[in-house]
Design an enzyme around this catalytic site. Sequence first.
Site, PDB file in Angstrom:
ATOM      1  NE  ARG A  97      37.519 -16.810  30.105  1.00 46.06           N
ATOM      2  CZ  ARG A  97      37.815 -15.083  30.486  1.00 46.06           C
ATOM      3  NH1 ARG A  97      37.180 -14.907  31.469  1.00 46.06           N
ATOM      4  NH2 ARG A  97      38.514 -14.457  30.027  1.00 46.06           N
ATOM      5  CE1 TYR A 255      38.752  -9.270  23.709  1.00 46.94           C
ATOM      6  CE2 TYR A 255      38.882  -7.186  24.059  1.00 46.94           C
ATOM      7  CZ  TYR A 255      38.447  -8.898  25.228  1.00 46.94           C
ATOM      8  OH  TYR A 255      37.620  -8.588  25.821  1.00 46.94           O
TER       9      TYR A 255
END
Length: 436
Positions: A97, A255
Amino acid sequence: MNGLKIATIGGGSSYTPEIIEGFIKKKLEGTLPLKDLYLVDIEEGKEKLNIVGNLAKRMVEKAGADINIHLTLDRREALKDADFVTTQFRVGLLEARIRDERIPLKYDLIGQETTGAGGFAKAQRTIPVILDICKDMEELCPNAWLINFTNPSGIITETVLKHTKIKTIGLCNVPIGMIYMAAEMHNVSPERIYIEFAGLNHLVWGRKIFKDGVDVTKETLEVIKDGKFFTMKNIPNMEWGPELIEALGAMPCPYHRYYYLKDHMLKYCHEEAAGTGTRGEVVKKVESELFELYKNPNLSIKPPQLEKRGGAHYSEAAVNLIDSIYNDRKNIQIVNIRNNGTIADLPRDVAIECNCVIDKNGAHPINVGHMETSIRGLLQAVKAYEELTVEAGVTGDYNTALKALIIHPLVNDAIRAKKVLDDIIKENKAYLPQYK
Protein backbone atom coordinates in the site's frame (compact mmCIF):
# COMPACT_ATOMS: atom_id res chain seq x y z
CA MET A 1 -29.95 -27.47 10.74
CA ASN A 2 -26.39 -27.47 12.15
CA GLY A 3 -25.88 -23.71 12.01
CA LEU A 4 -23.99 -21.54 9.54
CA LYS A 5 -20.38 -21.84 8.50
CA ILE A 6 -18.69 -18.58 7.50
CA ALA A 7 -15.12 -18.18 6.23
CA THR A 8 -13.34 -14.82 6.49
CA ILE A 9 -10.37 -14.52 4.12
CA GLY A 10 -7.87 -12.11 5.63
CA GLY A 11 -8.87 -13.11 9.15
CA GLY A 12 -5.68 -11.62 10.61
CA SER A 13 -6.82 -8.12 9.64
CA SER A 14 -7.03 -5.43 12.31
CA TYR A 15 -10.68 -5.03 11.19
CA THR A 16 -11.62 -8.54 12.36
CA PRO A 17 -12.89 -7.45 15.83
CA GLU A 18 -15.43 -5.27 13.97
CA ILE A 19 -17.02 -8.23 12.18
CA ILE A 20 -16.75 -10.44 15.29
CA GLU A 21 -18.73 -7.83 17.25
CA GLY A 22 -21.42 -7.86 14.54
CA PHE A 23 -21.65 -11.66 14.44
CA ILE A 24 -21.91 -11.86 18.24
CA LYS A 25 -24.78 -9.34 18.22
CA LYS A 26 -26.75 -11.30 15.59
CA LYS A 27 -26.07 -14.61 17.34
CA LEU A 28 -27.35 -13.29 20.68
CA GLU A 29 -30.41 -11.79 18.97
CA GLY A 30 -31.12 -15.24 17.57
CA THR A 31 -31.26 -13.96 13.98
CA LEU A 32 -28.06 -15.52 12.59
CA PRO A 33 -27.32 -19.11 13.73
CA LEU A 34 -23.57 -18.86 13.16
CA LYS A 35 -21.89 -22.03 14.42
CA ASP A 36 -18.40 -22.04 12.86
CA LEU A 37 -16.36 -18.99 11.87
CA TYR A 38 -13.09 -19.73 10.09
CA LEU A 39 -10.51 -16.94 10.14
CA VAL A 40 -8.08 -17.61 7.29
CA ASP A 41 -4.74 -16.01 6.51
CA ILE A 42 -1.41 -16.71 4.82
CA GLU A 43 1.94 -17.67 6.34
CA GLU A 44 3.12 -14.02 6.46
CA GLY A 45 0.00 -13.11 8.42
CA LYS A 46 0.20 -16.02 10.88
CA GLU A 47 1.28 -13.96 13.90
CA LYS A 48 -1.47 -11.38 13.39
CA LEU A 49 -4.03 -14.15 12.80
CA ASN A 50 -3.15 -15.75 16.14
CA ILE A 51 -3.30 -12.42 18.00
CA VAL A 52 -6.61 -11.24 16.53
CA GLY A 53 -8.03 -14.79 16.54
CA ASN A 54 -7.41 -15.19 20.26
CA LEU A 55 -9.07 -11.81 20.87
CA ALA A 56 -12.05 -13.04 18.81
CA LYS A 57 -12.29 -16.14 21.01
CA ARG A 58 -12.23 -13.99 24.17
CA MET A 59 -14.93 -11.71 22.73
CA VAL A 60 -17.18 -14.69 21.96
CA GLU A 61 -16.59 -16.23 25.39
CA LYS A 62 -17.26 -12.96 27.25
CA ALA A 63 -20.51 -12.45 25.30
CA GLY A 64 -21.64 -16.03 25.92
CA ALA A 65 -22.16 -16.56 22.20
CA ASP A 66 -21.93 -20.19 21.09
CA ILE A 67 -19.63 -19.63 18.09
CA ASN A 68 -16.62 -21.83 17.30
CA ILE A 69 -13.68 -19.71 16.11
CA HIS A 70 -11.20 -21.62 13.92
CA LEU A 71 -7.81 -20.13 12.99
CA THR A 72 -6.24 -21.61 9.88
CA LEU A 73 -3.75 -21.09 7.06
CA ASP A 74 -5.60 -23.76 5.05
CA ARG A 75 -8.02 -21.84 2.86
CA ARG A 76 -9.55 -24.98 1.36
CA GLU A 77 -10.43 -26.32 4.83
CA ALA A 78 -12.13 -23.02 5.61
CA LEU A 79 -14.07 -22.90 2.34
CA LYS A 80 -15.37 -26.47 2.35
CA ASP A 81 -19.17 -26.35 2.67
CA ALA A 82 -19.15 -22.69 3.76
CA ASP A 83 -22.46 -20.82 3.55
CA PHE A 84 -20.87 -17.36 3.29
CA VAL A 85 -17.34 -16.21 2.48
CA THR A 86 -16.21 -12.70 3.38
CA THR A 87 -13.02 -11.19 1.97
CA GLN A 88 -10.96 -8.44 3.63
CA PHE A 89 -7.41 -9.19 2.49
CA ARG A 90 -4.53 -7.03 1.28
CA VAL A 91 -2.10 -8.65 -1.18
CA GLY A 92 1.44 -7.50 -0.35
CA LEU A 93 0.38 -6.22 3.08
CA LEU A 94 0.82 -2.56 4.11
CA GLU A 95 4.26 -2.32 2.47
CA ALA A 96 2.54 -2.69 -0.91
CA ARG A 97 0.00 0.00 0.00
CA ILE A 98 2.79 2.42 0.90
CA ARG A 99 4.42 1.79 -2.51
CA ASP A 100 1.05 2.39 -4.18
CA GLU A 101 0.88 5.78 -2.48
CA ARG A 102 4.49 6.80 -3.17
CA ILE A 103 5.03 5.64 -6.78
CA PRO A 104 2.46 8.07 -8.31
CA LEU A 105 3.84 10.97 -6.24
CA LYS A 106 7.21 10.53 -8.01
CA TYR A 107 5.41 11.69 -11.17
CA ASP A 108 3.34 14.42 -9.46
CA LEU A 109 0.20 12.27 -9.45
CA ILE A 110 -2.13 11.56 -6.51
CA GLY A 111 -1.07 8.44 -4.63
CA GLN A 112 -4.13 6.81 -3.07
CA GLU A 113 -4.95 3.29 -1.99
CA THR A 114 -8.09 2.62 -4.03
CA THR A 115 -8.27 5.15 -6.86
CA GLY A 116 -5.95 6.47 -9.57
CA ALA A 117 -2.60 4.77 -10.16
CA GLY A 118 -2.39 3.44 -6.58
CA GLY A 119 -5.81 1.83 -6.80
CA PHE A 120 -4.84 0.35 -10.17
CA ALA A 121 -1.76 -1.31 -8.63
CA LYS A 122 -3.82 -2.74 -5.77
CA ALA A 123 -6.37 -4.11 -8.23
CA GLN A 124 -3.68 -5.82 -10.33
CA ARG A 125 -2.26 -7.60 -7.27
CA THR A 126 -5.71 -8.58 -5.99
CA ILE A 127 -7.39 -9.89 -9.16
CA PRO A 128 -5.31 -13.11 -9.50
CA VAL A 129 -5.92 -13.91 -5.81
CA ILE A 130 -9.71 -13.34 -5.88
CA LEU A 131 -9.95 -15.52 -9.01
CA ASP A 132 -8.00 -18.25 -7.21
CA ILE A 133 -10.33 -18.02 -4.20
CA CYS A 134 -13.37 -18.25 -6.50
CA LYS A 135 -11.89 -21.30 -8.25
CA ASP A 136 -11.68 -23.01 -4.84
CA MET A 137 -15.22 -21.87 -4.01
CA GLU A 138 -16.58 -23.31 -7.26
CA GLU A 139 -15.20 -26.67 -6.15
CA LEU A 140 -15.73 -26.59 -2.36
CA CYS A 141 -18.76 -24.35 -1.70
CA PRO A 142 -20.40 -23.54 -5.08
CA ASN A 143 -23.61 -22.29 -3.46
CA ALA A 144 -21.94 -19.93 -0.98
CA TRP A 145 -22.28 -16.16 -1.16
CA LEU A 146 -19.07 -14.17 -1.53
CA ILE A 147 -19.34 -10.88 0.37
CA ASN A 148 -16.40 -8.82 -0.86
CA PHE A 149 -14.99 -5.98 1.23
CA THR A 150 -11.51 -6.15 -0.35
CA ASN A 151 -10.57 -2.91 -2.11
CA PRO A 152 -10.97 -1.63 -4.73
CA SER A 153 -14.30 -3.26 -3.97
CA GLY A 154 -16.16 -2.35 -7.18
CA ILE A 155 -13.35 -3.56 -9.45
CA ILE A 156 -12.90 -6.82 -7.50
CA THR A 157 -16.67 -7.42 -7.51
CA GLU A 158 -16.80 -6.79 -11.28
CA THR A 159 -13.97 -9.29 -11.80
CA VAL A 160 -15.89 -11.99 -9.93
CA LEU A 161 -19.15 -11.18 -11.76
CA LYS A 162 -17.49 -11.33 -15.19
CA HIS A 163 -15.04 -14.20 -14.76
CA THR A 164 -16.48 -16.71 -12.24
CA LYS A 165 -19.72 -18.56 -11.45
CA ILE A 166 -19.75 -17.40 -7.83
CA LYS A 167 -22.66 -15.41 -6.38
CA THR A 168 -21.12 -12.19 -5.15
CA ILE A 169 -22.04 -8.83 -3.65
CA GLY A 170 -19.50 -6.07 -3.05
CA LEU A 171 -19.53 -3.91 0.05
CA CYS A 172 -18.14 -0.58 1.17
CA ASN A 173 -18.57 1.49 4.33
CA VAL A 174 -18.72 4.83 2.44
CA PRO A 175 -22.52 4.91 1.78
CA ILE A 176 -23.41 3.88 5.33
CA GLY A 177 -20.91 6.51 6.55
CA MET A 178 -22.70 9.14 4.44
CA ILE A 179 -26.02 8.15 6.03
CA TYR A 180 -24.50 8.65 9.47
CA MET A 181 -23.11 12.04 8.37
CA ALA A 182 -26.52 13.17 7.08
CA ALA A 183 -28.15 11.97 10.30
CA GLU A 184 -25.67 14.07 12.28
CA MET A 185 -26.46 17.13 10.13
CA HIS A 186 -30.18 16.72 10.88
CA ASN A 187 -29.62 15.68 14.51
CA VAL A 188 -31.58 12.42 14.11
CA SER A 189 -30.76 8.70 14.33
CA PRO A 190 -29.44 7.08 11.10
CA GLU A 191 -32.57 4.89 10.81
CA ARG A 192 -34.57 8.05 10.01
CA ILE A 193 -32.39 8.92 6.99
CA TYR A 194 -32.75 7.41 3.53
CA ILE A 195 -30.37 8.38 0.72
CA GLU A 196 -30.88 7.50 -2.92
CA PHE A 197 -27.39 6.43 -4.00
CA ALA A 198 -26.02 5.86 -7.49
CA GLY A 199 -22.55 5.55 -8.95
CA LEU A 200 -19.51 3.36 -8.42
CA ASN A 201 -17.54 2.22 -5.41
CA HIS A 202 -15.71 5.28 -3.99
CA LEU A 203 -17.47 7.35 -6.66
CA VAL A 204 -21.05 7.34 -5.44
CA TRP A 205 -23.44 10.30 -5.25
CA GLY A 206 -26.34 10.84 -2.86
CA ARG A 207 -28.89 12.11 -5.35
CA LYS A 208 -31.78 12.53 -2.92
CA ILE A 209 -31.79 12.67 0.87
CA PHE A 210 -34.93 11.91 2.89
CA LYS A 211 -35.63 12.36 6.60
CA ASP A 212 -38.66 10.44 7.86
CA GLY A 213 -39.73 10.08 4.22
CA VAL A 214 -39.59 13.84 3.52
CA ASP A 215 -37.16 15.13 0.87
CA VAL A 216 -34.49 17.19 2.65
CA THR A 217 -31.94 17.22 -0.18
CA LYS A 218 -31.90 21.02 -0.46
CA GLU A 219 -31.47 21.57 3.28
CA THR A 220 -28.70 18.95 3.46
CA LEU A 221 -26.77 20.53 0.59
CA GLU A 222 -27.10 23.94 2.26
CA VAL A 223 -25.41 22.54 5.37
CA ILE A 224 -22.56 21.16 3.24
CA LYS A 225 -22.32 24.48 1.35
CA ASP A 226 -22.07 26.41 4.62
CA GLY A 227 -18.78 24.69 5.32
CA LYS A 228 -20.08 22.03 7.69
CA PHE A 229 -18.41 19.47 5.51
CA PHE A 230 -17.68 15.84 6.29
CA THR A 231 -15.14 13.16 5.55
CA MET A 232 -13.66 9.84 6.72
CA LYS A 233 -10.60 9.00 8.82
CA ASN A 234 -8.42 8.41 5.72
CA ILE A 235 -9.39 11.53 3.72
CA PRO A 236 -8.54 15.12 4.80
CA ASN A 237 -11.49 17.29 5.77
CA MET A 238 -11.10 19.74 2.90
CA GLU A 239 -13.97 22.19 2.29
CA TRP A 240 -15.91 21.57 -0.92
CA GLY A 241 -16.87 25.17 -1.68
CA PRO A 242 -20.50 26.29 -2.16
CA GLU A 243 -20.17 26.64 -5.96
CA LEU A 244 -19.35 22.95 -6.40
CA ILE A 245 -22.25 21.72 -4.26
CA GLU A 246 -24.63 24.15 -6.02
CA ALA A 247 -23.49 22.94 -9.45
CA LEU A 248 -23.64 19.26 -8.52
CA GLY A 249 -27.06 19.33 -6.88
CA ALA A 250 -26.10 16.08 -5.14
CA MET A 251 -24.21 14.92 -2.07
CA PRO A 252 -20.66 13.91 -3.04
CA CYS A 253 -18.90 11.07 -1.26
CA PRO A 254 -15.66 11.88 0.62
CA TYR A 255 -13.55 10.30 -2.17
CA HIS A 256 -14.87 12.86 -4.66
CA ARG A 257 -12.32 15.27 -3.20
CA TYR A 258 -9.66 13.50 -5.28
CA TYR A 259 -11.56 14.48 -8.43
CA TYR A 260 -13.23 17.78 -7.61
CA LEU A 261 -10.35 19.22 -5.53
CA LYS A 262 -7.55 17.47 -7.42
CA ASP A 263 -4.78 20.09 -7.09
CA HIS A 264 -5.46 20.66 -3.37
CA MET A 265 -5.45 16.91 -2.73
CA LEU A 266 -2.23 16.38 -4.70
CA LYS A 267 -0.56 19.12 -2.63
CA TYR A 268 -1.86 17.47 0.54
CA CYS A 269 -0.54 14.03 -0.56
CA HIS A 270 2.94 15.51 -1.19
CA GLU A 271 2.96 17.29 2.18
CA GLU A 272 1.71 14.22 4.02
CA ALA A 273 4.35 11.97 2.39
CA ALA A 274 7.11 14.45 3.31
CA GLY A 275 5.84 14.93 6.86
CA THR A 276 3.96 12.34 8.94
CA GLY A 277 4.11 9.85 6.07
CA THR A 278 1.51 8.57 3.60
CA ARG A 279 -1.79 7.25 4.94
CA GLY A 280 -0.37 3.70 4.63
CA GLU A 281 2.56 4.66 6.84
CA VAL A 282 0.22 6.22 9.41
CA VAL A 283 -1.99 3.10 9.33
CA LYS A 284 1.09 0.93 9.88
CA LYS A 285 1.72 2.75 13.17
CA VAL A 286 -1.98 2.58 14.14
CA GLU A 287 -2.02 -1.16 13.37
CA SER A 288 1.11 -1.74 15.42
CA GLU A 289 -0.57 -0.07 18.42
CA LEU A 290 -3.81 -2.01 17.81
CA PHE A 291 -2.06 -5.39 17.77
CA GLU A 292 -0.27 -4.52 21.01
CA LEU A 293 -3.73 -3.90 22.51
CA TYR A 294 -5.11 -7.10 20.96
CA LYS A 295 -2.33 -9.12 22.66
CA ASN A 296 -3.63 -8.17 26.12
CA PRO A 297 -5.19 -11.37 27.52
CA ASN A 298 -7.61 -9.24 29.57
CA LEU A 299 -9.04 -7.51 26.48
CA SER A 300 -12.32 -9.15 25.43
CA ILE A 301 -14.14 -6.35 23.55
CA LYS A 302 -13.49 -4.38 20.36
CA PRO A 303 -11.19 -1.55 21.52
CA PRO A 304 -12.37 2.03 20.75
CA GLN A 305 -8.93 2.78 19.22
CA LEU A 306 -9.99 0.68 16.19
CA GLU A 307 -12.02 3.70 15.02
CA LYS A 308 -8.75 5.43 14.05
CA ARG A 309 -8.26 2.74 11.42
CA GLY A 310 -10.93 4.15 9.08
CA GLY A 311 -13.26 1.17 8.74
CA ALA A 312 -16.20 2.54 10.71
CA HIS A 313 -19.53 0.72 10.14
CA TYR A 314 -17.84 -2.10 8.18
CA SER A 315 -19.24 -4.71 10.57
CA GLU A 316 -22.70 -3.17 10.39
CA ALA A 317 -22.70 -3.26 6.59
CA ALA A 318 -21.27 -6.79 6.22
CA VAL A 319 -23.22 -8.51 8.99
CA ASN A 320 -26.52 -6.83 8.05
CA LEU A 321 -26.06 -7.99 4.45
CA ILE A 322 -25.49 -11.62 5.51
CA ASP A 323 -28.43 -11.41 7.93
CA SER A 324 -30.73 -10.03 5.19
CA ILE A 325 -29.83 -12.78 2.71
CA TYR A 326 -30.14 -15.55 5.30
CA ASN A 327 -33.45 -14.24 6.72
CA ASP A 328 -34.93 -13.10 3.37
CA ARG A 329 -35.45 -9.60 4.87
CA LYS A 330 -36.37 -7.73 1.67
CA ASN A 331 -34.86 -4.55 3.11
CA ILE A 332 -32.81 -1.90 1.30
CA GLN A 333 -29.02 -1.70 1.51
CA ILE A 334 -26.33 -0.05 -0.60
CA VAL A 335 -24.08 -2.59 -2.29
CA ASN A 336 -22.01 -3.27 -5.41
CA ILE A 337 -23.84 -5.42 -7.92
CA ARG A 338 -24.14 -6.04 -11.68
CA ASN A 339 -25.71 -3.03 -13.42
CA ASN A 340 -28.19 -4.89 -15.67
CA GLY A 341 -29.59 -1.58 -16.96
CA THR A 342 -30.03 0.02 -13.50
CA ILE A 343 -27.90 3.03 -14.52
CA ALA A 344 -28.87 3.60 -18.14
CA ASP A 345 -25.59 5.38 -18.98
CA LEU A 346 -23.37 2.36 -18.25
CA PRO A 347 -22.91 -1.13 -19.80
CA ARG A 348 -25.14 -3.89 -18.44
CA ASP A 349 -22.33 -6.22 -17.31
CA VAL A 350 -20.35 -3.80 -15.11
CA ALA A 351 -20.48 -3.38 -11.33
CA ILE A 352 -22.23 -0.34 -9.88
CA GLU A 353 -23.02 0.89 -6.35
CA CYS A 354 -26.65 1.63 -5.57
CA ASN A 355 -29.63 0.93 -3.33
CA CYS A 356 -30.76 -2.68 -3.60
CA VAL A 357 -33.52 -4.81 -2.12
CA ILE A 358 -31.82 -7.70 -0.29
CA ASP A 359 -33.53 -11.09 -0.03
CA LYS A 360 -32.58 -14.79 -0.03
CA ASN A 361 -31.74 -14.55 -3.75
CA GLY A 362 -29.29 -11.70 -3.26
CA ALA A 363 -29.36 -8.02 -4.20
CA HIS A 364 -31.91 -6.53 -6.59
CA PRO A 365 -30.96 -3.00 -7.72
CA ILE A 366 -33.56 -0.22 -7.64
CA ASN A 367 -33.72 1.41 -11.05
CA VAL A 368 -31.82 4.69 -11.42
CA GLY A 369 -32.31 5.57 -15.10
CA HIS A 370 -30.07 8.26 -16.61
CA MET A 371 -27.66 10.16 -14.37
CA GLU A 372 -27.51 13.96 -14.31
CA THR A 373 -25.26 15.50 -16.98
CA SER A 374 -23.13 17.06 -14.21
CA ILE A 375 -22.31 13.53 -12.97
CA ARG A 376 -22.44 11.39 -16.10
CA GLY A 377 -19.11 12.35 -17.70
CA LEU A 378 -16.94 11.55 -14.68
CA LEU A 379 -18.95 8.39 -13.98
CA GLN A 380 -18.45 7.05 -17.51
CA ALA A 381 -14.74 7.92 -17.61
CA VAL A 382 -14.00 6.13 -14.34
CA LYS A 383 -16.12 3.13 -15.33
CA ALA A 384 -14.20 2.81 -18.62
CA TYR A 385 -10.99 2.81 -16.56
CA GLU A 386 -12.45 0.10 -14.28
CA GLU A 387 -13.44 -2.11 -17.22
CA LEU A 388 -9.91 -1.90 -18.65
CA THR A 389 -8.41 -2.49 -15.19
CA VAL A 390 -10.40 -5.72 -14.79
CA GLU A 391 -9.32 -6.86 -18.28
CA ALA A 392 -5.67 -6.02 -17.56
CA GLY A 393 -5.80 -7.78 -14.19
CA VAL A 394 -7.16 -10.96 -15.77
CA THR A 395 -5.02 -11.03 -18.95
CA GLY A 396 -1.83 -9.23 -17.90
CA ASP A 397 -1.93 -7.34 -21.20
CA TYR A 398 0.45 -4.38 -20.97
CA ASN A 399 -1.38 -2.22 -23.53
CA THR A 400 -4.72 -2.70 -21.78
CA ALA A 401 -3.11 -1.68 -18.49
CA LEU A 402 -1.58 1.39 -20.12
CA LYS A 403 -4.92 2.42 -21.63
CA ALA A 404 -6.60 2.07 -18.21
CA LEU A 405 -4.13 4.46 -16.60
CA ILE A 406 -4.13 6.96 -19.48
CA ILE A 407 -7.89 7.48 -19.30
CA HIS A 408 -8.15 7.69 -15.50
CA PRO A 409 -8.95 11.33 -14.60
CA LEU A 410 -6.24 11.31 -11.89
CA VAL A 411 -3.54 10.25 -14.40
CA ASN A 412 -4.76 11.34 -17.83
CA ASP A 413 -1.26 11.66 -19.29
CA ALA A 414 0.27 9.04 -21.61
CA ILE A 415 3.94 9.68 -20.73
CA ARG A 416 3.42 9.63 -16.98
CA ALA A 417 1.03 6.68 -17.27
CA LYS A 418 3.78 4.58 -18.90
CA LYS A 419 6.36 5.53 -16.25
CA VAL A 420 3.94 4.74 -13.42
CA LEU A 421 2.91 1.43 -15.01
CA ASP A 422 6.53 0.34 -15.49
CA ASP A 423 7.27 1.17 -11.85
CA ILE A 424 4.15 -0.67 -10.65
CA ILE A 425 5.09 -3.82 -12.57
CA LYS A 426 8.73 -3.67 -11.44
CA GLU A 427 7.89 -3.04 -7.76
CA ASN A 428 5.12 -5.67 -7.62
CA LYS A 429 6.76 -8.42 -9.66
CA ALA A 430 6.18 -11.05 -6.96
CA TYR A 431 2.42 -10.38 -6.96
CA LEU A 432 1.70 -10.06 -10.69
CA PRO A 433 1.85 -13.56 -12.23
CA GLN A 434 -0.38 -12.38 -15.09
CA TYR A 435 2.34 -9.99 -16.34
CA LYS A 436 4.98 -12.67 -17.04
